[in-house]
Scaffold this active site. Structure first.
Site, mmCIF file in Angstrom:
data_model
loop_
_atom_site.group_PDB
_atom_site.id
_atom_site.type_symbol
_atom_site.label_atom_id
_atom_site.label_comp_id
_atom_site.label_asym_id
_atom_site.label_seq_id
_atom_site.Cartn_x
_atom_site.Cartn_y
_atom_site.Cartn_z
ATOM 1 N N HIS A 57 14.060 1.300 5.772
ATOM 2 C CA HIS A 57 13.875 -0.145 5.603
ATOM 3 C C HIS A 57 12.613 -0.590 6.337
ATOM 4 O O HIS A 57 11.551 -0.707 5.744
ATOM 5 C CB HIS A 57 15.115 -0.869 6.128
ATOM 6 N N ASP B 1 3.721 -1.915 2.656
ATOM 7 C CA ASP B 1 3.688 -1.032 3.816
ATOM 8 C C ASP B 1 2.465 -0.126 3.842
ATOM 9 O O ASP B 1 2.138 0.443 4.884
ATOM 10 C CB ASP B 1 4.947 -0.154 3.851
ATOM 11 N N HIS C 271 8.748 0.858 -4.990
ATOM 12 C CA HIS C 271 9.636 -0.095 -4.330
ATOM 13 C C HIS C 271 10.927 -0.177 -5.130
ATOM 14 O O HIS C 271 10.915 -0.019 -6.355
ATOM 15 C CB HIS C 271 8.960 -1.476 -4.260
#
Length: 421
Positions: free
Chosen positions: A261, A356, A300
């Protein structure tokens, strides 16, 4: 075509027709067919557990909006505290509302001295900052006994302000302890982002660079909320028991602590470091295609297109590098992105860069150790968690969370005495 769905139970021939609204139909259809009938949905891939007006996410088209406002506009024109107000209230504040809200948050940034001297200093010298952060958020609730009354709107509002205000203070405190440096008190004269950077880095004379201040604000905006992810769901599930917001937020932060996460940007930095040079990128991608490695920062669960936050992050990275100098891993990242997006293997699987991929490079360039990356995620996500917690408590359709299970164990059997086993 009618906006309905009809379900037939082939065992009995019974049929139920229910409406479809926004691509969702009520699970009450199953209960009407058979009260003992449940839907098996591991990881909630097809289950909507709540109706929310906070964040809209269209993964097929790469769309993210807070309260209807596109994330691109908010990242360009807004501030984190303005966005936090939007998430919590459903509307952007006017000048007076923003001034009052900013004042309230700014003047709640200080933490009780016992929190620092008696609680934080009790951790082992090499305690992970995120572990400290989770524990400190939970412990913070013990200083505010009124937080237990979650049915009181005034109590909810004051605890919301406290949590948003004190999260960066606690985060900086955890970092300072982890590296053995003296704690810096908050400053009521600085913006939310500048205050955090000042608490993190001030040693002697220190002035926050406005470019880095704005970059921090943008990163906070991009991470403020992201619909029903693991941490937000944890916040709602715990909050459904009417636990105080500090306990609920600690649970959400614990979910974020998991590497699947909140630890993804840290994994990206490790991956780029392991690749080592742009010459090694082709071999690395081949190893991924052969199942021998994993391409971190791409793809994702929800987005099947470009993550709209990734483009904003990439632009922010270049502005940061103009101040800090280029992160040596940037060239590897750019080459990896270019090669992956030109390879049908990754394109066909819709593996595009996500938020990210570049955020870790920015954090690293700004001086943050990888151990702080998840903490940096938790600070802004606090506003999203609290918005969902507040929405849950105001939703009469919500009850204490209690998912069903599909029992797959043995049938009834008799106890066997220990001597006969």
């Amino acid at each position: 075509m009618p906006e309905t769905i009809t379900i037939t139970d082939d065992r009995t021939g019974k049929t139920v027709t229910v409406p479809i609204e926004g691509g969702v139909f009520p699970s009450s259809a199953l209960r009407e067919l058979d009260p003992t009938l449940y839907c098996y949905d591991p990881a909630y891939l097809s289950t909507a557990s709540t109706k929310s007006s906070i964040t809209y996410l269209d993964g097929e088209n790469g769309v993210l909006r807070y309260g209807g406002y596109p994330i691109e506009q908010l990242a360009e024109k807004s501030t984190y505290l303005e966005v936090a107000y939007l998430l919590l209230n459903g509307e952007l504040p006017n000048t007076e509302q923003l001034s009052d809200w900013t004042h309230d948050v700014t003047h709640h940034t200080f933490i009780h001295e016992n929190m620092r001297k008696k609680f934080a200093e009790g951790f082992h010298y090499d305690a992970h900052p995120m572990g400290m952060f989770v524990s400190a958020i939970a412990a913070l609730g013990t200083f505010y006994t009124g937080s237990k009354d979650v049915t009181d709107p005034d109590q909810r509002n004051i605890q919301i302000r406290r949590l948003i205000a004190k999260s960066p203070t606690i985060a900086a405190m955890c970092y300072k302890f982890s590296v053995g440096l003296p704690y810096n008190q908050p400053s009521n004269e600085l913006s939310y982002a500048a205050n955090f950077l000042n608490m993190m880095w001030k040693i002697g004379d220190y002035e926050v660079d406005p470019v880095l201040e704005r970059a921090m604000d943008v990163l906070f905006i991009l991470h403020a909320d992201h619909e029903q992810n693991c941490g937000t769901t944890a916040m709602r599930v715990i909050g459904s028991s009417h636990a105080d917001p500090y306990s609920s937020a600690a649970g959400a932060a614990s979910a974020l602590y998991g590497p699947l996460h909140g630890g993804a940007n840290e994994a990206v930095v490790r991956m780029l470091t392991d690749i080592g040079s742009i010459e090694n990128v082709p071999a690395f991608l081949e190893s991924v295609k052969n199942g021998e490695g994993r391409l971190m920062g791409f793809g994702h669960r929800v987005y099947k297109n470009f993550d709209p936050r990734a483009t904003i992050i990439k632009e922010t990275a270049y502005k940061v590098f103009e101040v800090t100098g280029k992160n040596p891993l940037l060239d590897i990242a750019l080459k990896l992105e270019e090669a992956a997006l030109a390879d049908p293997y990754f394109v066909d699987r819709k593996l595009y860069p996500n938020v990210d991929f570049y955020s870790g490079l920015i954090y690293q360039a700004m001086g943050f150790p990888t151990s702080m990356f998840t903490v940096l995620f938790a600070i802004p996500r606090m506003s999203g968690w609290l918005a969902h917690w507040q929405e849950l408590l105001n939703d009469p359709a919500q009850k204490i969370s209690r998912p069903r299970q599909w029992y797959a164990g043995p049938d009834e059997r008799n106890y066997i005495d220990l001597a006969n086993r």
